[in-house]
Write an enzyme that holds these catalytic residues in place. Structure first.
Site, PDB file in Angstrom:
ATOM      1  N   ASP A 159       2.806  -0.267  -4.498  1.00  0.00           N
ATOM      2  CA  ASP A 159       1.960   0.391  -3.504  1.00  0.00           C
ATOM      3  C   ASP A 159       2.673   1.589  -2.885  1.00  0.00           C
ATOM      4  OD1 ASP A 159       3.793  -0.693  -1.719  1.00  0.00           O
ATOM      5  OD2 ASP A 159       2.388  -2.120  -0.825  1.00  0.00           O
ATOM      6  N   GLU A 162       6.106   1.112  -2.053  1.00  0.00           N
ATOM      7  CA  GLU A 162       6.956   0.818  -3.203  1.00  0.00           C
ATOM      8  C   GLU A 162       7.249  -0.677  -3.316  1.00  0.00           C
ATOM      9  OE1 GLU A 162       8.795   4.894  -3.900  1.00  0.00           O
ATOM     10  OE2 GLU A 162      10.007   4.089  -2.278  1.00  0.00           O
ATOM     11  N   GLU A 312      11.694   8.129   9.998  1.00  0.00           N
ATOM     12  CA  GLU A 312      10.649   7.432   9.241  1.00  0.00           C
ATOM     13  C   GLU A 312       9.954   6.394  10.125  1.00  0.00           C
ATOM     14  OE1 GLU A 312      11.941   4.536   6.147  1.00  0.00           O
ATOM     15  OE2 GLU A 312      10.587   5.652   4.829  1.00  0.00           O
TER      16      GLU A 312
HETATM   17  C1  BGC Z   1       8.239   4.685   1.678  1.00  0.00           C
HETATM   18  C2  BGC Z   1       7.409   5.519   0.734  1.00  0.00           C
HETATM   19  C3  BGC Z   1       7.964   6.909   0.641  1.00  0.00           C
HETATM   20  C4  BGC Z   1       9.456   6.905   0.385  1.00  0.00           C
HETATM   21  C5  BGC Z   1      10.048   8.297   0.552  1.00  0.00           C
HETATM   22  C6  BGC Z   1       9.660   4.721   1.192  1.00  0.00           C
HETATM   23  O1  BGC Z   1      10.410   3.861   1.950  1.00  0.00           O
HETATM   24  O2  BGC Z   1       7.780   3.350   1.717  1.00  0.00           O
HETATM   25  O3  BGC Z   1       6.082   5.576   1.193  1.00  0.00           O
HETATM   26  O4  BGC Z   1       7.306   7.576  -0.393  1.00  0.00           O
HETATM   27  O5  BGC Z   1      10.102   6.057   1.268  1.00  0.00           O
HETATM   28  O6  BGC Z   1       9.758   8.822   1.812  1.00  0.00           O
END
Ligand code: BGC
Length: 368
Positions: A159, A162, A312
């Site tokens: 998903d 990931e 994030e």
């Molecule tokens: C997130 C993804 C993202 C990636 C890079 C992952 O931890 O779950 O949605 O694409 O980090 O930012």
């Protein structure tokens, strides 16, 4: 907060490689790559901020990276035709090196969503900028991505977080639906709309429990990425009863201040994500709930560092606090800055500014 708009644009520009690839996060070893999914939303955020050059450069980069995968895609189609099994690692990747090549390191790269998201971002860029010139050169990549989606939309894949590679996820399907709709508009291939219609029907038949949409087939709980079903991919209208019930469930279980991914999330303890907080705000702007959207915008602004960076996630209201140190030990501090976080902040700013229906309320608030 004008400064965070400026620093968001700067952080994104500073971390775009000269060929157009966006680094997901420069200070986090595992994120020093370019994802189709992150990049699509980053490009859209930059276009929303009027930074068309940056968005255009990424879209060109994405088109080139995708088209390099043509031989691999042909191999996948042949295997499908012959009824041969395909291993997850054989599918097209979502995470590319900045030069457009792939690192075969066991990353859970089989994520279909980016192949829809980037087409949607291209259509969004064209609409916002009025620049049609880009399209002709990217049509082969758009067609290939649409064919890839049409061939494989109903198989399990990892998903958008990931995870759960053996499941079919509704937020992934939302990206694929939105990508097919955009591809049909851009290429004139009306048959893609029929596949989009099948995806929508599949969601209605398999993706509902307790009168709301579910994270993935067989998992009755919500995930905040279900917002994508409405915004921006419009599989369902924002005020569709199932969508409203889903949002109510997200608000009840995942939105304490900022917004979490899902209740059982353990990644860095399962904190509150900037992108999802912005997403709920974006949804609110569509529903005329601008005061609530502004509150979320302010929540995000209060989480920016003194250097103007957005992470994030923030470790607030953790689902599983015992996992926070585990991840810190494994991968270091939470990714910061995260370009996608900055982009979604720009999108929310843009959505608030452009919500004409609510101008009266905005004026009233400003006058207070
Ligand atoms: C997130 C993804 C993202 C990636 C890079 C992952 O931890 O779950 O949605 O694409 O980090 O930012």
């Amino acid at each position: 907060m004008q400064d965070l708009v400026r620093s968001s644009v700067n952080v994104i520009k500073e971390n775009q490689s000269p060929n157009g690839a966006y680094v997901a996060s420069p200070n986090f070893a595992n994120y020093r790559y370019s994802w189709l999914r992150d990049g699509a939303f980053i490009a859209f955020g930059m276009a929303a901020a009027g930074e068309y050059d940056s968005a255009e450069k990424f879209l060109r980069w994405a088109g080139a990276a995708v088209i390099c995968q043509e031989p691999r895609f042909a191999g996948l189609l042949a295997k499908k035709r012959e009824g041969k099994p395909i291993e997850p690692h054989e599918f097209l990747p979502t995470r590319y090196r900045l030069d457009g090549s792939i690192e075969e390191d066991g990353w859970p790269n089989h994520q279909l969503d980016g192949y829809g998201a980037w087409i949607w971002a291209l259509a969004g860029y064209i609409e916002l900028s009025g620049d049609q010139a880009l399209l002709a050169g990217l049509l082969p990549a758009v067609n290939m991505s649409a064919d890839y989606i049409a061939a494989f939309w109903n198989i399990p894949c990892y998903d958008c977080w990931e995870e759960f590679g053996d499941k079919i996820h509704l937020s992934t399907l939302a990206c694929l639906y939105g990508g097919l709709q955009a591809a049909a508009d851009l290429t004139g291939r009306r048959e893609l709309l029929a596949t989009a219609g099948r995806i929508r029907q599949f969601i209605l038949e398999n993706g509902v429990a307790d009168s709301h949409f579910v994270k993935h087939l067989g998992w009755p709980e919500v995930d905040a990425s279900l917002l994508w079903l409405a915004i921006p991919f419009r599989v369902f209208a924002p005020d569709h009863p199932l969508l409203q019930a889903t949002v109510a469930e997200i608000e009840r279980t995942l939105a304490a201040g900022g917004v979490k991914r899902y209740a059982k999330d353990t990644y860095y303890g399962g904190g509150e994500w900037i992108i999802l907080t912005a997403w709920l705000g974006w949804y609110y702007t569509e529903m005329g709930r601008d005061a609530e959207a502004r509150k979320l915008l302010r929540w995000i602004e209060a989480r920016a560092g003194a250097n103007g960076w957005l992470p994030e996630q923030v470790p607030e209201n953790l689902n599983n606090p015992e996992f926070y140190p585990v991840w810190q030990k494994r991968w270091g501090a939470i990714a910061n800055p995260l370009l996608w976080s900055h982009a979604m902040y720009l999108v929310l700013q843009f959505a608030l500014k452009n919500n004409l229906s609510d101008r009266g309320q905005a004026d009233a608030e400003a006058a207070r």
